[in-house]
Scaffold this active site. Sequence first.
Site, PDB file in Angstrom:
ATOM      1  N   ASP A 296       0.764  -0.636   0.463  1.00  0.00           N
ATOM      2  CA  ASP A 296      -0.226  -0.107   0.276  1.00  0.00           C
ATOM      3  C   ASP A 296       0.926   1.401  -0.015  1.00  0.00           C
ATOM      4  O   ASP A 296       1.780   0.776  -0.050  1.00  0.00           O
ATOM      5  CB  ASP A 296      -1.022   0.139   1.129  1.00  0.00           C
TER       6      ASP A 296
ATOM      7  N   ASP B  98     -10.022   4.149  -3.367  1.00  0.00           N
ATOM      8  CA  ASP B  98     -10.497   2.847  -2.974  1.00  0.00           C
ATOM      9  C   ASP B  98     -11.838   2.647  -3.686  1.00  0.00           C
ATOM     10  O   ASP B  98     -12.647   4.166  -3.775  1.00  0.00           O
ATOM     11  CB  ASP B  98     -10.251   2.155  -1.695  1.00  0.00           C
TER      12      ASP B  98
END
Length: 551
Positions: free
Chosen positions: A160, A217
């Site tokens: 990430d 996201d």
Amino acid sequence: MKIVRKINFFLYSALLVTFSISILLLAKQASALNNGLALTPSMGWNPWNKFGCNISEQIVKEITDAIVSNDMQAAGYEYINLDDCWQVSRDSNGNIMADPQTFPSGIKALVDYVHSKGLKFGIYTSAGSKTCQERPGSLDYEYKDAATYAAWGVDYVKVDWCFTDDVGLNPQTQYTLWRDAIAASGRPMVFSITSWGRGLPWLWGETTGNLWRTTEDIADNWTSMLKIADRNWHHASFAEPGGWNDPDMLEVGNGGMTLIEYRTHFSLWVIMAAPLIAGNDPRTMSAEIKEILTNPEVIAVAKDPAGIPGMVVWDNYAGLQVWSRKLQTAGERAVVLLNRTLNSATITANWQDLGLAPGTNATVRDLWTKADLGVYTDKFSVSVAPHGVVMVKIVGTEGTPPPKPAVTTGYLSDQSWFYATNFWGTVERNMSNGEQAPKDGRTITLQGKKYAKGIGVHAYSDVRFYLAGNCKTFSAKVGVDDEVKNKGSVIFQVYADGIKLYDSGVMYGNTATKTVNVDISEKQEFRLYVTSDANVDYDHADWADAKATCN
């Protein structure tokens, strides 16, 4: 912002015919990752969308068992991945430690359990000092963590991008470091780049990872899902076997959309050749959700070995679209007819838009109902439910793209391009991008200066010309059009035969106009590409006075 466009598919088909050439436009500068993994988009499961931080080894074991027993494994789902919150600290030697409360047996034991079921195991970390949930990140521990994962038997690594901005990390630099750390570990592991599109990973992802996130996201709702699909498909030309655009994990079955919308969600991910990482609870899913996630005919499209991502090939500017994906066998297409509106509507897929021979016969099979629909000539029409899709496989005769017109001396806005796509509306000639409709732009204006000639686009935009080796130079003035005032943030790039000739860097609404002058001698194909540094709102970009000098 709703994306609308109509594309001449024969232009797109020409792109596919020369796919092996055009895909190299950004890849020739370095060799591909080529680790032999993810030759088709990865399929698996990740807990984040359903469980967030409320995950444990017991839940992972139960879901592993469920995936084995409920036909998901048989359908192709092979990775059981962890996301954030499994890690809690580092020991005195800097080794990453699992949370003893939720993973009391340790990660190695869990990996072994997953492997014992015939599945593979994936793990999560962040490139920064902390993960997104403020657990220990991997900054300065890249090689140590990669070696630890390899020792545990991990098969897939998701990295990430949280807690990176405060220390000024560069995405390409950091993910290249991770690539090298994984290689040094000695264990092949699928590498998932998760920078949410920051650093434009589609431009360098092929040489670095097996998949790269193109967007923010996803959320479990119709608007978020469509927004992400719209942004992701514009990067289709950067994906190929071994490296994929990643529009984020699936929300199918989590409750925020209807069954019809979930079927649309899954269909779009498949047509885009996106990784299929389920994010639901497979232990308790309904029969209807299972049918969406495991439909063998739809998954066969996802696993098509040619690995050519699909894209929008027709749009009526009012919410009806046709998406098409070229399959490995000549004359075969997977097609999604998408109704984004609140009313049922008839949508038509024309053979010419699909790159099939006009006027010929083709068989049509509905992949969701698993029913042959018959033989059709020149086109196929069907009624599509609100927010729904009809997904079909069409088997016909491959079309022949027309010859690509060669550029001559003069303004490119007055000549023919062989391929063009645009995020917002159409590519405009001699006017700014404007709004959604064709020819609705204004006079091209950069920092108060007006230009009668030029090409008006919106990031993400890709306009390609055929040079035939006959041209010498290209020149233009570039910048964000004054119609968006000081908004927008774009990057102009020029490519010819696999070589990047120009990069403007990030330009904003108040950035001074820049001049492009490049040598295109003996080049065959030429590409004007505009991308965005982050989001694509107000990214109205101009190639003002764009012209070529040719023999």
